[in-house]
Design a protein around this motif. Structure first.
Motif, PDB file in Angstrom:
ATOM      1  N   PHE A   1      -6.629  -6.812  -0.096  1.00 21.69           N
ATOM      2  CA  PHE A   1      -7.504  -5.641  -0.184  1.00 21.69           C
ATOM      3  C   PHE A   1      -6.627  -4.394  -0.176  1.00 21.69           C
ATOM      4  O   PHE A   1      -5.868  -4.156   0.757  1.00 21.69           O
ATOM      5  CB  PHE A   1      -8.492  -5.564   0.989  1.00 21.69           C
ATOM      6  CG  PHE A   1      -9.315  -4.293   0.942  1.00 21.69           C
ATOM      7  CD1 PHE A   1     -10.479  -4.229   0.187  1.00 21.69           C
ATOM      8  CD2 PHE A   1      -8.885  -3.131   1.604  1.00 21.69           C
ATOM      9  CE1 PHE A   1     -11.208  -3.049   0.104  1.00 21.69           C
ATOM     10  CE2 PHE A   1      -9.612  -1.946   1.522  1.00 21.69           C
ATOM     11  CZ  PHE A   1     -10.785  -1.921   0.776  1.00 21.69           C
ATOM     12  N   THR A   2      -6.739  -3.620  -1.243  1.00 23.05           N
ATOM     13  CA  THR A   2      -5.965  -2.376  -1.298  1.00 23.05           C
ATOM     14  C   THR A   2      -6.768  -1.315  -2.036  1.00 23.05           C
ATOM     15  O   THR A   2      -7.562  -1.643  -2.923  1.00 23.05           O
ATOM     16  CB  THR A   2      -4.604  -2.594  -2.007  1.00 23.05           C
ATOM     17  OG1 THR A   2      -3.903  -1.359  -2.038  1.00 23.05           O
ATOM     18  CG2 THR A   2      -4.749  -3.111  -3.435  1.00 23.05           C
ATOM     19  N   THR A   3      -6.571  -0.058  -1.649  1.00 24.65           N
ATOM     20  CA  THR A   3      -7.198   1.024  -2.408  1.00 24.65           C
ATOM     21  C   THR A   3      -6.123   1.744  -3.231  1.00 24.65           C
ATOM     22  O   THR A   3      -6.387   2.773  -3.842  1.00 24.65           O
ATOM     23  CB  THR A   3      -7.857   2.043  -1.458  1.00 24.65           C
ATOM     24  OG1 THR A   3      -6.882   2.470  -0.511  1.00 24.65           O
ATOM     25  CG2 THR A   3      -9.060   1.450  -0.757  1.00 24.65           C
ATOM     26  N   LYS A   4      -4.910   1.192  -3.179  1.00 24.12           N
ATOM     27  CA  LYS A   4      -3.802   1.847  -3.892  1.00 24.12           C
ATOM     28  C   LYS A   4      -3.769   1.411  -5.352  1.00 24.12           C
ATOM     29  O   LYS A   4      -4.007   0.248  -5.648  1.00 24.12           O
ATOM     30  CB  LYS A   4      -2.482   1.548  -3.180  1.00 24.12           C
ATOM     31  CG  LYS A   4      -2.503   2.186  -1.800  1.00 24.12           C
ATOM     32  CD  LYS A   4      -1.373   1.795  -0.918  1.00 24.12           C
ATOM     33  CE  LYS A   4      -1.706   2.278   0.488  1.00 24.12           C
ATOM     34  NZ  LYS A   4      -0.792   1.780   1.494  1.00 24.12           N
ATOM     35  N   GLU A   5      -3.459   2.374  -6.199  1.00 23.35           N
ATOM     36  CA  GLU A   5      -3.547   2.080  -7.634  1.00 23.35           C
ATOM     37  C   GLU A   5      -2.309   1.380  -8.167  1.00 23.35           C
ATOM     38  O   GLU A   5      -1.224   1.498  -7.600  1.00 23.35           O
ATOM     39  CB  GLU A   5      -3.766   3.380  -8.399  1.00 23.35           C
ATOM     40  CG  GLU A   5      -5.202   3.811  -8.285  1.00 23.35           C
ATOM     41  CD  GLU A   5      -5.457   5.146  -8.924  1.00 23.35           C
ATOM     42  OE1 GLU A   5      -4.551   5.695  -9.574  1.00 23.35           O
ATOM     43  OE2 GLU A   5      -6.579   5.632  -8.751  1.00 23.35           O
TER      44      GLU A   5
ATOM     45  N   GLN B   1       4.437   2.844   7.144  1.00 20.97           N
ATOM     46  CA  GLN B   1       4.404   2.909   5.678  1.00 20.97           C
ATOM     47  C   GLN B   1       2.997   3.277   5.184  1.00 20.97           C
ATOM     48  O   GLN B   1       2.824   4.102   4.293  1.00 20.97           O
ATOM     49  CB  GLN B   1       4.827   1.551   5.114  1.00 20.97           C
ATOM     50  CG  GLN B   1       4.865   1.484   3.607  1.00 20.97           C
ATOM     51  CD  GLN B   1       5.941   2.395   3.027  1.00 20.97           C
ATOM     52  OE1 GLN B   1       7.053   2.436   3.525  1.00 20.97           O
ATOM     53  NE2 GLN B   1       5.591   3.152   2.020  1.00 20.97           N
ATOM     54  N   ASN B   2       1.992   2.681   5.790  1.00 18.52           N
ATOM     55  CA  ASN B   2       0.618   3.004   5.402  1.00 18.52           C
ATOM     56  C   ASN B   2       0.303   4.472   5.702  1.00 18.52           C
ATOM     57  O   ASN B   2      -0.344   5.152   4.897  1.00 18.52           O
ATOM     58  CB  ASN B   2      -0.371   2.116   6.159  1.00 18.52           C
ATOM     59  CG  ASN B   2      -0.518   0.752   5.505  1.00 18.52           C
ATOM     60  OD1 ASN B   2      -0.055   0.536   4.391  1.00 18.52           O
ATOM     61  ND2 ASN B   2      -1.159  -0.170   6.199  1.00 18.52           N
ATOM     62  N   SER B   3       0.765   4.950   6.859  1.00 20.88           N
ATOM     63  CA  SER B   3       0.529   6.360   7.208  1.00 20.88           C
ATOM     64  C   SER B   3       1.205   7.263   6.195  1.00 20.88           C
ATOM     65  O   SER B   3       0.648   8.261   5.741  1.00 20.88           O
ATOM     66  CB  SER B   3       1.101   6.668   8.602  1.00 20.88           C
ATOM     67  OG  SER B   3       0.351   5.997   9.571  1.00 20.88           O
TER      68      SER B   3
ATOM     69  N   GLY C   1      -0.190  -5.983   3.525  1.00 18.65           N
ATOM     70  CA  GLY C   1       0.407  -5.421   4.745  1.00 18.65           C
ATOM     71  C   GLY C   1      -0.393  -5.710   5.999  1.00 18.65           C
ATOM     72  O   GLY C   1       0.073  -6.389   6.920  1.00 18.65           O
ATOM     73  N   LEU C   2      -1.626  -5.235   6.051  1.00 22.64           N
ATOM     74  CA  LEU C   2      -2.400  -5.354   7.286  1.00 22.64           C
ATOM     75  C   LEU C   2      -2.794  -6.798   7.579  1.00 22.64           C
ATOM     76  O   LEU C   2      -2.864  -7.200   8.741  1.00 22.64           O
ATOM     77  CB  LEU C   2      -3.642  -4.460   7.227  1.00 22.64           C
ATOM     78  CG  LEU C   2      -3.351  -2.961   7.318  1.00 22.64           C
ATOM     79  CD1 LEU C   2      -4.650  -2.156   7.220  1.00 22.64           C
ATOM     80  CD2 LEU C   2      -2.621  -2.607   8.606  1.00 22.64           C
ATOM     81  N   SER C   3      -3.044  -7.589   6.529  1.00 20.78           N
ATOM     82  CA  SER C   3      -3.452  -8.969   6.808  1.00 20.78           C
ATOM     83  C   SER C   3      -2.291  -9.734   7.426  1.00 20.78           C
ATOM     84  O   SER C   3      -2.470 -10.500   8.372  1.00 20.78           O
ATOM     85  CB  SER C   3      -3.985  -9.659   5.550  1.00 20.78           C
ATOM     86  OG  SER C   3      -2.938 -10.029   4.713  1.00 20.78           O
TER      87      SER C   3
ATOM     88  N   GLY D   1       0.372  -0.972  -4.059  1.00 16.61           N
ATOM     89  CA  GLY D   1       0.161  -1.766  -2.849  1.00 16.61           C
ATOM     90  C   GLY D   1      -0.283  -3.171  -3.207  1.00 16.61           C
ATOM     91  O   GLY D   1      -0.977  -3.374  -4.202  1.00 16.61           O
ATOM     92  N   THR D   2       0.143  -4.150  -2.388  1.00 21.01           N
ATOM     93  CA  THR D   2      -0.284  -5.524  -2.642  1.00 21.01           C
ATOM     94  C   THR D   2      -1.545  -5.842  -1.843  1.00 21.01           C
ATOM     95  O   THR D   2      -2.221  -6.821  -2.108  1.00 21.01           O
ATOM     96  CB  THR D   2       0.796  -6.527  -2.196  1.00 21.01           C
ATOM     97  OG1 THR D   2       0.991  -6.368  -0.782  1.00 21.01           O
ATOM     98  CG2 THR D   2       2.096  -6.313  -2.921  1.00 21.01           C
ATOM     99  N   GLY D   3      -1.810  -5.026  -0.825  1.00 19.73           N
ATOM    100  CA  GLY D   3      -2.957  -5.306   0.041  1.00 19.73           C
ATOM    101  C   GLY D   3      -2.665  -6.418   1.034  1.00 19.73           C
ATOM    102  O   GLY D   3      -3.574  -6.974   1.642  1.00 19.73           O
TER     103      GLY D   3
END
Ligand code: ATP
Ligand code: MG
Length: 409
Positions: free
Chosen positions: A356-360, A306-308, A368-370, A364-366
């Motif tokens: 943490f997200t760079t999506k506007e 999804q991130n890709s 996913g990766l955590s 994104g909730t930020g």
């Protein structure tokens, strides 16, 4: 007078071909109107002269069929069909192309009402989801070439409605998938938060119960007792949360890692294909099995893909995500590599932080990766970001256990 209708055959075929291509390239359901306008243009350019046309949709609903009609004009829209259903259904059921005169007075009158003019000749073609018809005021038969073009357009429309159905289904599937992901995330996060809260709670409960063993002024004692009771209540809540989160966690089992990755890719491949993103696989054939929770590992794979996908949306051209498994220094690894813009090194240490997200906006909730990194830790593994020549490369490492059976893929 009608124009000499010796249709330029190759012109007609060419127009139909480009229209068919446009249908297959359709990316989203709101492009239907554009295709219908093009159908009308093909009719105007190569069809014989006609005085009116209609597109009828036949949809199977509980207890029968729902009929609607479109005028194929640029400002046209679907409205439900009033009267005339029997004739439309007859043409639809025949699933063929035919030139005829209106049947009896009933159809004649109904058509006159629909088109605001008399109808002397009808050319209609029935396709899987409806009927396309053109009408002439004068009782002059349509030519074979007209019939051929109309039949071709019927096939295009049939393709259009299959494609729209496909797009709607894959959209619904994606929404569902995201929902499942979010729920799993909430479960994971709940477990982590509850776990973290238990430590300070233990201090609050322990210290206040110790204080209560001593003599105190009654007002202070009331206060400490209230703190102790509130601490117990809070622990009860966090225990229940943990219990709930654990309920979502099944036992770990021995898994064929390659197969799990491949099966996960199947879930999203089609949706991504629709967006010109290819998912390629590069699987190590002799990969040992891993001891893991299938649902959670799938969640990691889905999140990384999804991130890709979100990253690739920022570039032009064809997107590519490579799923690569390998054995590396005591780890079974999965790399998810894409050809998006990549992850700037200065945020490498931030991306695993919750929120943490760079999506506007709400893109994104930020989380996913955590959450994924938490799952990797639960499996005694790691989630890393690695250097890549182009795009981003995320790596999941799971411990290579001695007892692992060699997969015979
Ligand atoms: N493949 C990638 N390419 C480029 N940047 C990425 C990639 N994967 C992650 N990132 C960066 O890491 C940030 C954090 O990712 P994370 O998955 O935690 O949250 P998110 O994707 O922003 O939100 P959510 O996962 O809730 O939809 C992203 O906002 C993005 O800046
Ligand atoms: Mg994400």
């Amino acid at each position: 007078m009608y124009k000499d209708n010796s249709v330029n055959d190759s012109d007609g075929r060419h127009l139909l071909k480009t229209l068919r291509l446009a249908v297959w390239r359709l990316q989203n359901a709101d492009q239907e109107a554009g295709i219908l306008a093009r159908v009308r243009k093909v009719l105007d350019r190569v069809g014989g002269a006609y005085d009116g046309c209609r597109l009828y949709r036949v949809e199977e609903v509980k207890g029968g069929q729902k009929l609607s009609v479109h005028t194929l004009t640029p400002d046209g829209y679907w409205r439900s069909l009033e009267g005339g259903g029997d004739w439309v259904l007859e043409a639809w059921r025949s699933a063929s192309t035919c030139c005829r005169v209106p049947k009896l007075r009933g159809e004649r009158d109904w058509l006159a009402g629909q088109l605001s003019r008399g109808v002397g000749a009808i050319l209609e073609t029935g396709f899987d989801q409806g009927v396309l018809a053109i009408y002439r005021e004068a009782p002059i038969a349509f030519s074979d070439e007209d019939a051929e073009i109309l039949e071709g357009l019927g096939e295009v429309l049939s393709g259009l409605y299959y494609r729209l159905q496909d797009l709607q289904q894959s959209h619904a599937k994606e929404v569902q998938l995201r929902q499942v992901q979010k729920l799993q995330m909430v479960g994971q996060l709940t477990a982590e938060v509850a776990h973290e809260i238990n430590n300070p709670l233990a201090v609050i409960i322990g210290e206040s119960s110790l204080l209560l063993e001593d003599k105190m002024e009654s007002m202070v004692e009331d206060g400490v007792r209230a703190v102790y009771k509130a601490g117990l209540q809070a622990r009860d809540i966090s225990e229940r949360l943990l219990h709930f989160a654990r309920g979502q966690k099944a036992k770990k089992e021995w898994l064929n890692f390659n197969r799990l990755v491949q099966e996960t890719a199947v879930l999203v491949r089609r949706t991504l294909q629709n967006e010109q993103i290819e998912i390629a696989e590069d699987m190590e054939p002799n990969l040992p099995w891993v001891e893991a929770h299938a649902g959670q590992i799938q969640q990691i794979v889905l999140n990384l893909i999804q991130n890709s996908r979100d990253a690739i949306r920022q570039i032009d051209g064809v997107g590519r995500v490579v799923l690569r498994t390998s054995i590396r220094q005591g780890w079974v690894t999965l790399q998810v590599e894409d050809n998006g813009p990549g992850i700037p090194e200065e945020i490498w240490s931030d991306i695993f932080e919750p929120f943490f997200t760079t999506k506007e906006g709400d893109q994104g909730t930020g989380l996913g990766l955590s959450v994924c990194a938490g799952i990797a830790r639960d499996h005694d593994g790691r989630l890393l970001v690695e250097k890549s020549d182009r795009g981003a490369c995320m790596t999941l490492e799971l411990p290579l256990k001695q007892s692992a059976v060699l997969a015979s893929n």
